[in-house]
Design an enzyme around this catalytic site. Structure first.
Site, PDB file in Angstrom:
ATOM      1  CE  LYS A  84      -4.446   0.480   2.237  1.00  0.00           C
ATOM      2  NZ  LYS A  84      -5.093   0.445   3.545  1.00  0.00           N
TER       3      LYS A  84
HETATM    4  C1  E4P Z   1      -8.326   0.773   3.952  1.00  0.00           C
HETATM    5  O1  E4P Z   1      -7.696   0.466   2.979  1.00  0.00           O
HETATM    6  C2  E4P Z   1      -8.330   2.143   4.499  1.00  0.00           C
HETATM    7  O2  E4P Z   1      -7.097   2.456   5.049  1.00  0.00           O
HETATM    8  C3  E4P Z   1      -9.439   2.237   5.505  1.00  0.00           C
HETATM    9  O3  E4P Z   1     -10.629   1.759   4.903  1.00  0.00           O
HETATM   10  C4  E4P Z   1      -9.642   3.637   6.072  1.00  0.00           C
HETATM   11  O4  E4P Z   1     -10.815   3.633   6.846  1.00  0.00           O
HETATM   12  P1  E4P Z   1     -11.161   4.823   7.892  1.00  0.00           P
HETATM   13  O5  E4P Z   1     -11.386   6.067   7.091  1.00  0.00           O
HETATM   14  O6  E4P Z   1     -12.411   4.356   8.563  1.00  0.00           O
HETATM   15  O7  E4P Z   1      -9.994   4.945   8.806  1.00  0.00           O
END
Ligand code: E4P
Length: 221
Positions: A84
């Protein structure tokens, strides 16, 4: 639409897999903190081992060289490890390098259609638009998904749209209607999705009618 679990909790992943609902997993540094992870390699290895599909693990370096170094370490942990990378200029450069090496990248922190287009052009396997965080600032997160879907369809881009920052079941319904490839869902939202009060009511009526015929509730076969 594929369903990923948005968690760093191995037990949640195991449970979701038992329900047949988990095609992959996404993690981020905040989810690691939520689980108070201190043995990061062990936790990541466990998640990669229990999950058959792709598992996104996020770099924390912000410079190109640091991202590449961390990406290689992440990828070395397993064939289902996806790196990522945040949507920055250094991130775009890292995505280009990693994708040319055949390493799958999930470009995270996408908040505009152009960011998604540029991540795809750099070679990202997945883009992660954050719908909940846009809703939080009175924007329409799901409209972003519609825009990205239209752009990717216009240009036959095969980068997958991974709807992230999902907060409620309607995000998931709208993602599926729009035709997003994946929704990554927190465990508490995932549990709510199969629930319907009319299902509970119907089941309760079937069971009480059955007991009128067979008061012991047995199934006589
Ligand atoms: C996943 O890939 C993201 O980092 C995550 O869904 C972020 O979610 P949040 O906005 O609830 O922290």
């Amino acid at each position: 639409m594929k369903i990923f679990l948005d968690t760093a909790n191995v037990e949640e992943i195991r449970q979701g897999i038992e329900w047949g609902l988990v095609d992959g997993v996404t993690t981020n540094p905040s989810l690691m903190e939520k689980e108070k992870v201190n043995n990061f390699p062990a936790v990541v290895k466990s998640i990669l081992a229990v999950t058959k599909g792709p598992v996104s693990i996020e770099v924390v370096a912000t410079d190109y060289a640091g991202m590449i170094e961390q990406a290689h370490k992440i990828r070395a942990l397993g064939d289902n490890a996806v790196v990522k990378i945040p949507m920055t200029l250094d991130g775009l450069r890292a995505i280009k390098t990693l994708s040319s090496e055949g390493i799958p990248v999930n470009c995270t922190l996408i908040f505009s259609p152009i960011q998604a287009l540029f991540a795809a052009k750099a070679g990202a396997r997945y883009v992660s638009p954050f719908v909940g965080r846009l809703d939080d600032i009175a924007e329409d997160g799901m409209f972003l998904i519609e825009q990205i879907k239209t752009i990717f369809t216009n240009y036959s881009i095969d980068t997958e749209i991974l709807v992230a920052s999902v907060r409620n079941p309607m995000h998931v319904v709208r993602a599926a209607i729009i035709g997003a490839d994946i929704a990554t869902i927190p465990f508490d939202v995932l549990k709510k999705l199969p629930m319907h009060p009319k299902t509970d009511e119907g089941l309760s009526r079937f069971l009480s009618d059955w007991k009128k015929i067979f008061p012991d509730g047995k199934f006589p076969l």
